[in-house]
Design a protein around this motif. Structure first.
Motif: not given
Length: 586
Positions: A46-47, A50, A53-54, A94, A99, A103-104, A340
């Motif tokens: 999931l990370y 992410k 996406f970032y 972000f 997010v 997060s998560g 990130e």
């Protein structure tokens, strides 16, 4: 650990909570050595998604909105400062949405998986002003409509920066596509400062120690001065973090971090990070060597070489090392998962030091004046120096003490039934035990909540915090002990290892909403260690009574103790103690 199934502790979930607290922590700390949290690898995916996406969305926005074409046309943007400016704005956006970091599931957020804007767009949620008694119009702990408006204005301001093309600047290279319009930067800086005075949680979530200096450079400096100052900024971040790793704390950070890394699968290697698994879980020479050579040495020496060297081969090697450094951190998925930020720094190392080499007019000596050089150094070093001398005054983030293990921490102790009452009184989101119970049942949820405490005891602060609880509580086995970071997540919408976000001010905010009796909620708080002292200050807070004890302890006593404290609580030098109020908690 498998892709879909994690490695759960080998305990009887039905009877685990009936065991003595320290026995439970020993089992969980020992389990951590070999499995970490035991998280299924699909959670890490999931990370990874992410992060993709970032990177993909951020690069696309930065490139397309600047008129540089598609982001895969690297030759079009790799020396364009506006591309870097927009990546900074995208990263702030972000992070301040909530997010990014904290997060998560790896930050113990399950339903919902984020805090951030879900809290900060809601009047009435808890805010934490840094200086309510000294700064006018900042008292109170309720988020007002004004706070929400300022937060929305920050988001809108960032969207404008990301969407609008650059403007021409006479000091930029002739073939430049321009830079971000400075008239968009002034209000953003102002809004962030206002928010910081009203609520330091939202402010710190934007990672101001990393990005506000960059925004100031973008807004007020000439082109060359911006580039050189950005180099100084990233070097101060690296070196500051490296310096903070001196001492006894950091060696206790790396072994449990590597134990939790999904890419590290060798149990033999994990055990080698500790002195004598399972009997002695203090860091071994292997763990200490990895910490201080792979961490401290690299973060101090390599950045200084990058800053000063004009030899492109040396620069390339330095960039390669620093990119590897951040990718290793990313691969461990550290607590609060600041992924990130690490990705941005891998890019920044290459962009700044290879795209704008010192030998091509972007050395420290190329700043436009000696006074500007002095001013930039003084500004960048102010909070790291102050924060290391007086950690009680500065968050560990602007102190540049990331990952050092030397941070303020808390443990919250709830008498029976009190945790549920707090859940009902705060009404921001369900606490983690309830989130987990909805997924796996209460007995399993309780074990995983205590896993966080087992993790904490592998660090120096954890042994001090549990020692304080043993000394303070009438019977530690009758209380539910919770990691303060996770409590903070449900109270304020964000956490990042800074105990100042969940100290007596947060406790007072909870008390105003829940009205607990003496003894029902006890919080142990340990400060960071000042760089020039070998002692750490602590305080114990009763939600109903306020601070009931203060004092200090020797760092060595905490780092030399076993996580489960077989020799009893570590010794404390008590400077103040309120007469104890014993309350039955049946």
């Amino acid at each position: 650990m498998g892709f879909k199934n994690g490695d759960v502790p080998n305990v009887d979930f039905a009877t685990f909570g009936q065991q003595p607290t320290l026995m439970r922590y020993r089992q969980l700390a020992t389990h951590w050595v070999e499995y970490g949290f035991g998280t299924a690898k699909q959670t890490h995916m999931l990370y990874v998604i992410k992060m993709v996406f970032y990177v993909a969305v951020g690069a696309s926005i930065a490139s397309l909105s600047s008129g540089l074409g598609a982001p895969w046309h690297v030759d079009a943007w790799w020396t364009e400062l506006i591309f870097y400016q927009k990546l900074i704005a995208w990263t702030i956006f972000f992070e301040i949405l909530g997010v990014g970091a904290s997060s998560g599931p790896l930050a113990f957020r399950f339903s919902p998986m984020i805090g951030g804007f879900l809290y900060w767009l809601r009047p009435g949620t808890i805010r934490v002003p840094p200086w309510p008694n000294n700064v006018p119009f900042t008292r109170g702990d309720n988020r007002s409509l004004f706070d929400v408006i300022v937060y929305v204005l920050i988001l809108i301001n960032l969207i404008f920066i990301l969407a609008l093309p650059g403007v021409n600047r006479t000091d930029a290279p002739a073939d430049s596509v321009g830079l971000v319009d400075t008239t968009l930067l002034y209000p953003l800086i102002a809004f962030l400062v206002i928010m910081g005075l009203r609520d330091k949680v939202v402010f710190l979530a934007s990672r101001p120690e990393q990005y506000i200096p960059a925004l100031l450079f973008f807004a007020f400096f000439s082109y060359t001065d911006i580039i050189v100052s950005l180099k100084l900024l990233i070097v101060v971040v690296w070196v500051g973090a490296g310096v903070s790793k001196f001492g006894r704390h950091f060696a206790n950070v790396v072994p449990p971090m590597l134990s939790n890394a999904p890419v590290v699968i060798s149990k033999r290697f994990k055990r080698s990070l500790y002195r004598d698994f399972p009997n002695d879980l203090r860091p071994s020479h292997v763990g200490s060597l990895i910490a201080h050579i792979g961490g401290t040495f690299v973060e101090i020496v390599v950045p200084i070489v990058l800053l000063l060297s004009t030899n492109l081969t040396v620069v390339a090697i330095g960039i390669f090392i620093m990119i590897g450094f951040h990718l290793v951190i990313t691969s461990t998925f550290p607590l609060a998962v600041p992924l990130e930020w690490n990705l941005l720094f891998t890019f920044a190392a290459w962009f700044l030091f290879w795209g704008f080499p010192a030998g091509a007019g972007y050395a420290v000596t190329d700043l436009s004046s000696i006074w500007l050089t002095i001013g930039v150094f003084a500004g960048l070093l102010f909070f790291p120096v102050l924060g290391n001398l007086r950690p009680d005054l500065v968050s560990f983030l602007p102190s540049m003490r990331q990952y050092a293990g030397n941070w303020a921490s808390t443990t919250w102790a709830f008498a029976p039934g009190v945790e549920r009452r707090m859940n009902e009184g705060i009404k921001s989101s369900a606490n983690q035990v309830d989130q987990l119970a909805a997924l796996y049942g209460l007995e399993v949820a309780e074990v995983f909540m205590q896993m966080a405490m087992g993790w904490r005891t592998l660090h120096s602060q954890g042994r001090a915090l549990v020692s304080l609880m043993i000394n303070t509580l009438d019977d530690i086995d009758r209380y539910s002990l919770r990691e303060g970071e996770f409590v903070c997540a449900t109270l304020t919408g964000w956490q990042f290892g800074d105990g100042h976000l969940h100290d007596e001010r947060a406790v007072a905010a909870v008390q105003r909403r829940c009205n607990f009796a003496p003894g029902e909620l006890i919080v142990a708080f340990t400060e960071s260690q000042p760089i020039h002292r070998n002692r750490v200050n602590y305080r114990v807070i009763d939600a109903a009574l306020g601070i009931i004890e203060t004092g200090s302890y020797l760092v060595k006593d905490a780092t030399e103790a076993q996580p489960w404290l077989p020799d009893g609580p570590i010794p404390f030098d008590v400077t103040y103690s309120r007469p104890k109020t014993v309350v039955e908690t049946d």
